[in-house]
Every structure is written in C-alpha cells, then in structure tokens.
Design an enzyme around this catalytic site. Structure first.
Site, PDB file in Angstrom:
ATOM      1  N   GLY A  70     -14.322 -25.643 -19.171  1.00 19.81           N
ATOM      2  CA  GLY A  70     -15.699 -25.923 -18.803  1.00 19.81           C
ATOM      3  C   GLY A  70     -16.485 -26.485 -19.964  1.00 19.81           C
ATOM      4  O   GLY A  70     -15.930 -26.769 -21.034  1.00 19.81           O
ATOM      5  N   GLY A  73     -16.407 -23.903 -23.041  1.00 20.39           N
ATOM      6  CA  GLY A  73     -15.156 -23.303 -23.482  1.00 20.39           C
ATOM      7  C   GLY A  73     -14.122 -23.384 -22.383  1.00 20.39           C
ATOM      8  O   GLY A  73     -14.056 -24.363 -21.639  1.00 20.39           O
ATOM      9  N   ARG A  74     -13.347 -22.316 -22.254  1.00 19.59           N
ATOM     10  CA  ARG A  74     -12.285 -22.332 -21.250  1.00 19.59           C
ATOM     11  C   ARG A  74     -12.174 -21.000 -20.535  1.00 19.59           C
ATOM     12  O   ARG A  74     -12.818 -20.023 -20.907  1.00 19.59           O
ATOM     13  CB  ARG A  74     -10.960 -22.715 -21.891  1.00 19.59           C
ATOM     14  CG  ARG A  74     -10.526 -21.891 -23.063  1.00 19.59           C
ATOM     15  CD  ARG A  74      -9.288 -22.519 -23.718  1.00 19.59           C
ATOM     16  NE  ARG A  74      -9.484 -23.921 -24.023  1.00 19.59           N
ATOM     17  CZ  ARG A  74      -8.538 -24.860 -23.884  1.00 19.59           C
ATOM     18  NH1 ARG A  74      -7.326 -24.530 -23.465  1.00 19.59           N
ATOM     19  NH2 ARG A  74      -8.784 -26.120 -24.166  1.00 19.59           N
ATOM     20  N   VAL A  75     -11.368 -20.980 -19.479  1.00 19.73           N
ATOM     21  CA  VAL A  75     -11.087 -19.757 -18.737  1.00 19.73           C
ATOM     22  C   VAL A  75      -9.620 -19.416 -18.963  1.00 19.73           C
ATOM     23  O   VAL A  75      -8.748 -20.264 -18.790  1.00 19.73           O
ATOM     24  CB  VAL A  75     -11.379 -19.929 -17.223  1.00 19.73           C
ATOM     25  CG1 VAL A  75     -11.097 -18.627 -16.486  1.00 19.73           C
ATOM     26  CG2 VAL A  75     -12.823 -20.375 -16.999  1.00 19.73           C
ATOM     27  N   LYS A  91     -13.724 -15.848 -18.886  1.00 14.87           N
ATOM     28  CA  LYS A  91     -14.529 -17.035 -19.155  1.00 14.87           C
ATOM     29  C   LYS A  91     -15.019 -16.954 -20.597  1.00 14.87           C
ATOM     30  O   LYS A  91     -15.775 -16.047 -20.952  1.00 14.87           O
ATOM     31  CB  LYS A  91     -15.700 -17.101 -18.173  1.00 14.87           C
ATOM     32  CG  LYS A  91     -16.592 -18.324 -18.306  1.00 14.87           C
ATOM     33  CD  LYS A  91     -17.677 -18.280 -17.233  1.00 14.87           C
ATOM     34  CE  LYS A  91     -18.603 -19.477 -17.303  1.00 14.87           C
ATOM     35  NZ  LYS A  91     -19.663 -19.425 -16.261  1.00 14.87           N
ATOM     36  N   LYS A 187     -20.345 -26.039  -4.670  1.00 16.53           N
ATOM     37  CA  LYS A 187     -19.441 -27.190  -4.669  1.00 16.53           C
ATOM     38  C   LYS A 187     -18.022 -26.659  -4.577  1.00 16.53           C
ATOM     39  O   LYS A 187     -17.774 -25.474  -4.868  1.00 16.53           O
ATOM     40  CB  LYS A 187     -19.622 -28.036  -5.925  1.00 16.53           C
ATOM     41  CG  LYS A 187     -19.400 -27.292  -7.228  1.00 16.53           C
ATOM     42  CD  LYS A 187     -19.683 -28.180  -8.432  1.00 16.53           C
ATOM     43  CE  LYS A 187     -19.478 -27.434  -9.749  1.00 16.53           C
ATOM     44  NZ  LYS A 187     -19.757 -28.302 -10.914  1.00 16.53           N
ATOM     45  N   ASN A 190     -16.389 -24.381  -7.184  1.00 13.76           N
ATOM     46  CA  ASN A 190     -16.921 -23.022  -7.359  1.00 13.76           C
ATOM     47  C   ASN A 190     -16.603 -22.107  -6.184  1.00 13.76           C
ATOM     48  O   ASN A 190     -17.134 -20.999  -6.094  1.00 13.76           O
ATOM     49  CB  ASN A 190     -18.434 -23.074  -7.575  1.00 13.76           C
ATOM     50  CG  ASN A 190     -18.796 -23.590  -8.961  1.00 13.76           C
ATOM     51  OD1 ASN A 190     -17.954 -23.620  -9.856  1.00 13.76           O
ATOM     52  ND2 ASN A 190     -20.042 -23.999  -9.135  1.00 13.76           N
ATOM     53  N   ASP A 203     -19.039 -18.816 -10.796  1.00 14.89           N
ATOM     54  CA  ASP A 203     -19.891 -19.595 -11.694  1.00 14.89           C
ATOM     55  C   ASP A 203     -21.351 -19.529 -11.262  1.00 14.89           C
ATOM     56  O   ASP A 203     -21.866 -20.440 -10.605  1.00 14.89           O
ATOM     57  CB  ASP A 203     -19.410 -21.044 -11.791  1.00 14.89           C
ATOM     58  CG  ASP A 203     -19.994 -21.755 -13.016  1.00 14.89           C
ATOM     59  OD1 ASP A 203     -20.950 -21.207 -13.615  1.00 14.89           O
ATOM     60  OD2 ASP A 203     -19.498 -22.828 -13.372  1.00 14.89           O
ATOM     61  N   THR A 221     -24.929 -30.235  -9.815  1.00 13.30           N
ATOM     62  CA  THR A 221     -23.943 -31.309  -9.829  1.00 13.30           C
ATOM     63  C   THR A 221     -24.469 -32.460  -8.972  1.00 13.30           C
ATOM     64  O   THR A 221     -24.851 -32.238  -7.821  1.00 13.30           O
ATOM     65  CB  THR A 221     -22.600 -30.790  -9.281  1.00 13.30           C
ATOM     66  OG1 THR A 221     -22.187 -29.666 -10.077  1.00 13.30           O
ATOM     67  CG2 THR A 221     -21.538 -31.878  -9.332  1.00 13.30           C
TER      68      THR A 221
END
Length: 370
Positions: A70, A73-75, A91, A187, A190, A203, A221
């Site tokens: 994201g 950072g990252r998951v 997360k 969206k 998510n 999220d 978005t």
C-alpha cells in the site's frame, strides 16, 4: 435507515428485544432492525469509553511473506507466537510516510474503528504495535483474497452472485451509517472474501465519524468518487450509496460506468452522470443502478424519505433474506479454494522488502497518543 434518538430507558428496553452476546448485538427478527442498530450504537459508544487495546510488541510475531503493498508500507502474513496455528494479516505503515502525507489523523481514526466495530462483514483488529519506524495493525488473515482478484479472474459475475456480495455491503454500510460513520472507500480491492465465501470490508483509513452529517475532505479512489466529493461540496453518507452503485455496476458489467483517459475527463463524466447501462443488465438491476448513481442527491436511493429501505427492498434484492444473510445462513455462490489456513495463492505475489532498511529522523512525539 437513520438511527432515532435514544432515551434514558433505551438500554433496558433493548435487552428485552435484542439478544446481546459478548458485547455484540444479535439480529434475529426482521422487525427489530432498528432496535439492533440502536443496540449496536450503544455498544460502540461503550467500547469507545473503555481502555484502548493493549499494545503488543513486534517481537511477539513470526513473519512469513508479503500479501499486499500500500501507500504507507505493506501487508504481511504473520503468526502471533502464542497462537502458532492462527494466521494473521499485519498492516505495516511507515511513520515517515504517514507524516509526509499528513495522514496521522486518518491512521488514528482507523485504529479506533478497527478496535471497536463489531459486524460480521467488517474486519476487526486483534493486535496493534509500534516501533521507531512503523505502526502495525494486525487483523485476521482472510484466505480467499479480494473481490478485485475474483473479478479479474471471472471477468463478470452473474446477477445472483453480485447480489450476494452487494447485500453484505448494504448491511455493512447500514451498520456504519447508524454509527454516523461514512466509509468513503468502497471498491473491489477493499472487499475481502473469507473461507466461507462471505465478505469482510477492510481498510478503514478513509472512514470518518461525522456528527454534523457533513464533511468536505477530498479523498477516495477516483472511479468510485461521488459527484459531490469531486465538486468539493459538503457531503455525507450518500457518497457510500453512490460507490455501491459503481461496484454493483462493475461486478455485472466487468468495468466501471465512468471511464476516461485522464482524471479531469473522468471527473467531468462523473459530474455529468453520463454513462450507458449494458444490455446484459436485467430491468431490475438497471433501475437500481440508475437510482444509486443519481448526481442529484434529492433523487439518490439511500438519501430519500425511506432511507435504506429503498435499497434493501428494491426488486433486484428480492431473493435476499436479510436476516439469513446477516447470520450467514445463505449459501455462498463462491467458496474460495485454498490448501491451508496460510495459503496465499488468492493474493498477488510480491517481492519481499529488505528488512535491514532503517528509518531516520522520524518525530516520535507525533505518535505519543497512538
């Protein structure tokens, strides 16, 4: 459905009409949805007043692999060392990026919501942690991937399949709105799909609790933004019903209704409400989508006199039993395939990040209240 005012005897009355279990409200009667929502609001307010979640140490977790990337950072797929058989999604958010993008309040809001929301179709945080570089939110690992991945694989969903997912989104948004929370980021990416085929909205970084029923922040978005957000007008809960219209359209059409080769042209199309209904849409689906994608707020479903009832009891949803859906008693049209609780094949593969990269110069005082 709006939440009516609560009188001083309400908490006593709710225990008579709604079952409460583990600080949750149980919905078992279609005629008691209002009581369920008001019970949920009482419980949510009670949880907000309690002590925040105990902070874990990053050393409490075993790291496996990246399952998402994201903006901050990252998951990661992880285990808590005390529960090695249970897999979790961590997360990881870089403090430096949070401050750079002025996103700290969003992260604080997300932590508060993930810690205190209780709904079958919304993700819930199990642990949180921080160190000098990062903030960490730890939630259940949802093994089935997300709706975006499923749609990429299938191309389009049939209407019954789309209806099943859309119904759960409606119930999740009904719950959030009853708490005066707007989601603002509905969206396919998510919408996670659990091992039983039911969804979990994830999220909540853009979610916001609004007391005046209006805010003006430009966020979300682009393809899913409601016209009033683009026009920088005060907006509220109806933006989520617009996004629902977009995602319902996309599930059955295989594409979003508003497409352009630049953001400026995209926003012009959204503001004009100019799109075409595909020929494969049933008359009922066409009617629902047209009334969700109303630029004129005074005509948009979810924002009329009947509130959410115009959506829930629309002809397109005629095969949905809302109580059975809420209690996960309906049959899912899609059960994701997986070989184990840690199977990540339903997620995109990512290159792992160098863990030795350190952060420098982060103002730690900004995160004292996190």
């Amino acid at each position: 459905m709006s939440t009516s005012s609560v009188n001083e005897n309400s908490s006593v009355e709710y225990t008579d009409v709604i079952s409460r279990h583990n600080n949750n409200c149980i919905l078992e009667d279609i005629n008691k949805i209002q009581e369920y929502l008001e019970c949920s609001k009482i419980n949510f307010e009670d949880r907000l007043k309690q002590q925040p979640m105990d902070e874990s140490s990053i050393n409490d977790f075993i790291f496996h692999k990246t399952i998402g990337v994201g903006a901050f950072g990252r998951v990661m797929l992880v285990n808590h060392k005390s529960k090695p058989d249970k897999f979790l999604a961590m997360k990881i958010m870089k403090k430096e990026q949070i401050l750079k993008r002025n996103y700290l309040q969003h992260v604080i809001n997300e932590k508060q919501l993930l810690s205190n929301l209780r709904h079958p179709f919304i993700i819930q945080m199990e642990y949180c942690a921080k160190d000098v570089c990062n903030l960490y939110f730890v939630m259940p690992f949802i093994v089935g991937g997300d709706l975006f991945g499923l749609m990429s694989e299938r191309g389009v969903l049939d209407e019954l399949h789309a209806m099943f997912y859309a119904g759960q989104m409606v119930l999740a948004l009904e719950y959030l709105h009853s708490l005066d929370i707007i989601y603002r980021d509905l969206k396919p990416e998510n919408v996670l799909i659990a091992d039983d085929g039911f969804i979990k909205l994830t999220d909540l970084g853009l979610s916001k609790r609004i007391t005046s029923n209006r805010t003006t922040t430009l966020c979300g978005t682009p393809y899913y933004l409601a016209p009033e957000i683009i026009a920088i007008k005060p907006y509220g809960k109806p933006v989520d019903w617009w996004a629902l219209g977009i995602i319902v359209f996309e599930m059955v059409a295989g594409t979003v209704p508003f497409v352009a080769d630049s953001e400026k042209k995209l926003f012009y199309k959204i503001l004009s409400g100019s799109y075409k209904i595909p020929i494969n849409f049933s008359p009922n689906l066409s009617h629902l989508v047209k009334n969700l994608l109303r630029v004129d707020l005074s005509k948009r479903y979810g924002n009329l006199t009947n509130g959410i009832s115009d959506i829930k009891y629309h002809r397109w949803f005629i095969k949905i039993d809302w109580i059975m859906l809420y209690n996960k008693q309906m049959v899912s049209p899609h059960i994701p395939t997986f070989t184990s609780p840690s199977d990540t094949h339903n997620f995109e593969a990512f290159v792992e990040e160098d863990a030795s990269v350190l952060c420098n110069g982060v103002d730690q005082t900004q995160f004292d209240d996190f």
